[in-house]
Design a protein around this motif. Structure first.
Motif, mmCIF file in Angstrom:
data_model
loop_
_atom_site.group_PDB
_atom_site.id
_atom_site.type_symbol
_atom_site.label_atom_id
_atom_site.label_comp_id
_atom_site.label_asym_id
_atom_site.label_seq_id
_atom_site.Cartn_x
_atom_site.Cartn_y
_atom_site.Cartn_z
ATOM 1 N N PHE A 395 -1.738 -2.258 1.753
ATOM 2 C CA PHE A 395 -2.474 -3.117 2.676
ATOM 3 C C PHE A 395 -1.460 -3.878 3.534
ATOM 4 C CE2 PHE A 395 -5.760 -2.386 -0.445
ATOM 5 C CZ PHE A 395 -6.926 -2.375 0.313
ATOM 6 N N PRO A 396 -1.468 -3.685 4.861
ATOM 7 C CA PRO A 396 -0.464 -4.375 5.679
ATOM 8 C C PRO A 396 -0.719 -5.868 5.813
ATOM 9 C CG PRO A 396 -1.962 -3.130 7.065
ATOM 10 C CD PRO A 396 -2.317 -2.790 5.652
ATOM 11 N N PHE A 397 -1.955 -6.310 5.547
ATOM 12 C CA PHE A 397 -2.300 -7.726 5.697
ATOM 13 C C PHE A 397 -2.967 -8.220 4.422
ATOM 14 C CE2 PHE A 397 -2.984 -5.558 9.818
ATOM 15 C CZ PHE A 397 -1.876 -6.053 10.501
ATOM 16 N N ASP A 398 -2.725 -9.498 4.105
ATOM 17 C CA ASP A 398 -3.341 -10.077 2.921
ATOM 18 C C ASP A 398 -4.741 -10.588 3.257
ATOM 19 O OD1 ASP A 398 -2.970 -12.443 4.335
ATOM 20 O OD2 ASP A 398 -1.181 -13.024 3.207
ATOM 21 N N SER A 399 -5.326 -11.335 2.312
ATOM 22 C CA SER A 399 -6.687 -11.828 2.531
ATOM 23 C C SER A 399 -6.766 -12.837 3.676
ATOM 24 C CB SER A 399 -7.215 -12.473 1.237
ATOM 25 O OG SER A 399 -6.366 -13.546 0.846
ATOM 26 N N GLN A 400 -5.643 -13.467 3.995
ATOM 27 C CA GLN A 400 -5.586 -14.403 5.115
ATOM 28 C C GLN A 400 -5.157 -13.717 6.416
ATOM 29 O OE1 GLN A 400 -6.675 -17.521 4.699
ATOM 30 N NE2 GLN A 400 -7.055 -16.987 2.533
ATOM 31 N N LEU A 401 -5.055 -12.377 6.348
ATOM 32 C CA LEU A 401 -4.681 -11.537 7.496
ATOM 33 C C LEU A 401 -3.271 -11.846 8.006
ATOM 34 C CD1 LEU A 401 -8.041 -11.439 9.498
ATOM 35 C CD2 LEU A 401 -7.187 -9.821 7.793
ATOM 36 N N GLN A 402 -2.428 -12.289 7.078
ATOM 37 C CA GLN A 402 -1.021 -12.449 7.385
ATOM 38 C C GLN A 402 -0.263 -11.204 6.926
ATOM 39 O OE1 GLN A 402 0.060 -15.123 9.128
ATOM 40 N NE2 GLN A 402 -2.082 -15.815 9.162
ATOM 41 N N ASP A 403 0.903 -10.976 7.511
ATOM 42 C CA ASP A 403 1.703 -9.811 7.123
ATOM 43 C C ASP A 403 2.011 -9.873 5.626
ATOM 44 O OD1 ASP A 403 1.672 -8.920 9.715
ATOM 45 O OD2 ASP A 403 3.650 -9.728 10.221
ATOM 46 N N ARG A 404 1.895 -8.735 4.984
ATOM 47 C CA ARG A 404 2.036 -8.655 3.531
ATOM 48 C C ARG A 404 3.102 -7.638 3.160
ATOM 49 N NH1 ARG A 404 -0.108 -4.880 0.132
ATOM 50 N NH2 ARG A 404 -0.348 -5.473 -2.076
ATOM 51 N N GLN A 405 3.912 -7.971 2.157
ATOM 52 C CA GLN A 405 4.905 -7.052 1.646
ATOM 53 C C GLN A 405 4.257 -6.055 0.685
ATOM 54 O OE1 GLN A 405 8.109 -6.763 2.491
ATOM 55 N NE2 GLN A 405 7.960 -8.475 3.958
ATOM 56 N N CYS A 406 4.629 -4.808 0.804
ATOM 57 C CA CYS A 406 4.048 -3.768 -0.046
ATOM 58 C C CYS A 406 4.572 -3.897 -1.485
ATOM 59 C CB CYS A 406 4.386 -2.374 0.489
ATOM 60 S SG CYS A 406 3.657 -2.020 2.104
ATOM 61 N N GLU A 407 3.674 -3.597 -2.423
ATOM 62 C CA GLU A 407 4.074 -3.551 -3.825
ATOM 63 C C GLU A 407 4.913 -2.293 -4.073
ATOM 64 O OE1 GLU A 407 3.594 -5.883 -5.973
ATOM 65 O OE2 GLU A 407 2.337 -7.136 -4.684
ATOM 66 N N PRO A 408 5.724 -2.300 -5.145
ATOM 67 C CA PRO A 408 6.588 -1.128 -5.394
ATOM 68 C C PRO A 408 5.812 0.183 -5.527
ATOM 69 C CG PRO A 408 7.273 -2.990 -6.738
ATOM 70 C CD PRO A 408 5.990 -3.394 -6.094
ATOM 71 N N GLN A 409 4.600 0.130 -6.127
ATOM 72 C CA GLN A 409 3.844 1.365 -6.320
ATOM 73 C C GLN A 409 3.075 1.813 -5.082
ATOM 74 O OE1 GLN A 409 3.161 -1.550 -7.629
ATOM 75 N NE2 GLN A 409 0.960 -2.029 -7.508
ATOM 76 N N GLU A 410 3.059 0.994 -4.031
ATOM 77 C CA GLU A 410 2.318 1.319 -2.818
ATOM 78 C C GLU A 410 3.238 1.994 -1.792
ATOM 79 O OE1 GLU A 410 -0.976 -2.316 -2.805
ATOM 80 O OE2 GLU A 410 0.913 -2.538 -1.700
ATOM 81 N N ILE A 411 2.617 2.709 -0.889
ATOM 82 C CA ILE A 411 3.375 3.357 0.187
ATOM 83 C C ILE A 411 2.854 2.825 1.527
ATOM 84 C CG2 ILE A 411 3.933 5.447 -1.102
ATOM 85 C CD1 ILE A 411 1.594 6.814 0.302
ATOM 86 N N SER A 412 3.736 2.770 2.492
ATOM 87 C CA SER A 412 3.360 2.253 3.810
ATOM 88 C C SER A 412 2.722 3.345 4.652
ATOM 89 C CB SER A 412 4.599 1.706 4.523
ATOM 90 O OG SER A 412 5.518 2.754 4.772
ATOM 91 N N MET A 413 2.129 2.922 5.762
ATOM 92 C CA MET A 413 1.505 3.891 6.665
ATOM 93 C C MET A 413 2.532 4.838 7.262
ATOM 94 S SD MET A 413 -1.180 1.523 8.799
ATOM 95 C CE MET A 413 -2.423 0.544 7.955
#
Length: 560
Positions: A395-413
């Motif tokens: 998820f590129p954005f958190d619940s507040q729609l701010q930029d979010r860092q990806c978790e280690p198990q996640e992959i970016s777009m």
């Protein structure tokens, strides 16, 4: 968009492409471009989010936008259409009183052209028709003739220097115009490429048919309509940029050719007129006097036109700079480039982030609910998936729609397609995996299409909004005012200085040609001296003869 006269060429240099951009909010392409983040048409689930947000009016405020008169002090000039009263409206190319006030600045050149044409023309008519002659024969001392020759040389050199200034100035001005035009065309090409990139990604989004994220048919239709609008905008912008850049080049090429011709002809007339006046060819010099009379009038007119052009360009540069510095004020440029309120565009960005998170959530539903499960044979979700678990999308954005860092198990777009390609299995004709893998090739294609759609929104919504709220135009205007306006105005002033020197230099040369060509010639002096000498010799001979007769001796009478 029509081009009439060089004084509008600079505006056509800057505004043609941006007039197309402004169509995002208003204009002939507005109907199709209303699809783009601010449209009347719906886009399935997006209608209630990003599109409605763009359509929604900005936050209501009691404070009205401040009205700013662009280039107010600079444009306070006499208005010809209002009895020469001061114009107070500032820079506004849609106001005829602005053009009347700018036209007044070239009045000196036009008045000088009329006065010169009438006065010198009257003198020529009197000279040829009424028998009036300028006769300097036998008058004036040699020192006066020397002064006349020196002045003739000085004014000829001034005219020649003006021709050099005109040639150098127009060449540099033409090059700077083409440089500025290239920058504007590049900005237009960037806009077109942005529109086409969004179209490409939205076309890919149409292929999303994975389980729960199958797009409804009405959404497919709306994507088609949106793509039509995007393609129309891109094609229109490309067409207008190509047409207007071609017209601008034609206008400035014609102006350049005219200025080169004026410089060459005036230099030739000045030099040949000097030579003929020195050599005393009175009849031949008349041809150059008449030619110079007409050319000086034309040069004065060109001087007036370029003074108007210079003031209009300086006004425009100042107006663009003030508009960039006061983005929220109501100005004349606001009517040409209507922009959406900043809060409205921010709201659109918020809604676009929400849609991106929604798409990511739907993709992860397929990852968690289908790909990473091990259903028993016969289940609707069974296709013999096996092997390591497939990583979810970040998820590129958190619940507040701010930029979010990806978790280690996640992959970016950006790298999702490369990572997920390692989890694709080989399928049989029945669609069952025959090798280790979590997704089929068809599911992989559909997931990548969904990711690409969210990627398009993430990376190309800000540039589209930049076009809509005029930030893109402001950045372009800021670049033009800081990097291109000063050289353009500088070289245009050199052109004006060259035209002024040519006009005054050749005008004064014409008067001196007449005076110097009518001076006593060396042949006439020699002839006069010869006549005087022969007269003296004749008189001396007669005197000698008379003396001889009177002095003859009387012969003595011889007697026979």
């Amino acid at each position: 968009m029509r081009i009439f006269g060089p004084h509008l060429a600079f505006y056509l240099l800057v505004f043609p492409s941006f007039s197309s951009i402004s169509a995002f909010s208003n204009g002939e392409a507005g109907d199709s471009l209303k699809f783009i983040l601010a449209g009347e048409e719906s886009l399935g689930p997006w209608k209630n989010e990003i599109l409605d947000a763009a359509q929604a009016p900005g936050p209501v405020s009691d404070a009205q936008p401040n009205s700013l008169v662009l280039a107010a002090k600079r444009t306070k000039r006499p208005d010809i259409l209002r009895g020469f009263r001061r114009y107070q409206g500032g820079w506004d190319i849609a106001n005829r009183h602005y053009w009347a006030s700018v036209g007044f600045t070239g009045g000196v050149g036009f008045i000088l052209a009329v006065l010169w044409f009438v006065s010198f023309g009257t003198a020529l008519v009197v000279h040829h028709c009424c028998g009036w002659r300028i006769n300097t024969k036998g008058k004036g001392s040699p020192s006066a003739q020397k002064i006349c020759l020196i002045l003739l040389l000085v004014f000829t050199c001034a005219a020649a220097f003006g021709c050099i200034l005109l040639s150098v100035g127009q060449d540099n001005f033409h090059g700077e115009v083409l440089h500025t035009l290239k920058y504007v065309v590049n900005q237009s090409d960037y806009t077109v490429q942005t529109l086409r990139n969004v179209t490409e990604y939205l076309n890919l989004a149409k292929s999303i048919t994975v389980a729960q994220i199958v797009l409804p048919s009405n959404v497919m239709d709306d994507i088609d309509k949106l793509n039509v609008g995007l393609n129309t905008a891109a094609n229109m912008l490309t067409q207008k940029t190509t047409e207007n850049s071609g017209k601008i080049k034609e206008v400035f090429n014609a102006v350049r050719s005219a200025l080169i011709a004026v410089a060459a002809v005036m230099l030739l007339v000045a030099i040949l007129g000097l030579c003929l006046s020195i050599l005393g060819h009175r009849h031949a010099i008349h041809i150059f006097i008449i030619s110079g009379w007409l050319l000086v009038a034309i040069t004065f007119i060109l001087y007036g036109v370029f003074v108007i052009f210079n003031n209009a360009m300086s006004d425009t540069c100042m107006a663009m700079g003030q508009w960039v510095d006061n983005p929220h004020s109501q100005t004349a440029l606001s009517n040409i480039l209507p922009c959406v309120d900043q809060r409205t565009t921010n709201q659109t960005l918020v809604q676009s982030k929400e849609i991106i998170n929604d798409i990511v959530n739907l993709v992860n539903q397929v990852v968690y609910g289908t790909a990473d499960t091990n259903p028993s044979p016969g289940s609707s979700q069974y296709y013999n998936q096996s092997g390591p678990m497939m990583p979810p999308l970040c998820f590129p954005f958190d619940s507040q729609l701010q930029d979010r860092q990806c978790e280690p198990q996640e992959i970016s777009m950006e790298n999702s397609s490369a990572v997920w390609s390692n989890y694709v299995c080989t399928v049989s004709s029945a669609g069952i995996c025959t090798s280790v893998g979590r997704i089929t090739p068809e599911m992989y294609t559909q997931l990548v299409a969904a990711v690409n759609a969210s990627y398009a929104l993430k990376h190309y919504t800000p540039p589209l909004l930049s076009l809509q709220n005029c930030n893109f135009v402001r950045e372009t205007f800021s670049k033009i005012t800081s990097d291109y306006c000063r050289p353009l105005v500088h070289y245009l002033r050199i052109v004006n200085a060259g035209l002024g020197l040519i006009s005054v230099g050749v005008m004064l040369c014409l008067v001196l040609w007449i005076l110097y060509a009518n001076r006593p010639q060396m042949e006439e002096v020699f002839a006069k001296l010869s006549t005087l000498a022969s007269g003296k010799v004749s008189r001396n001979g007669n005197n000698n003869n008379n003396s001889s007769v009177l002095s003859l001796p009387t012969s003595p009478q011889s007697g026979v």
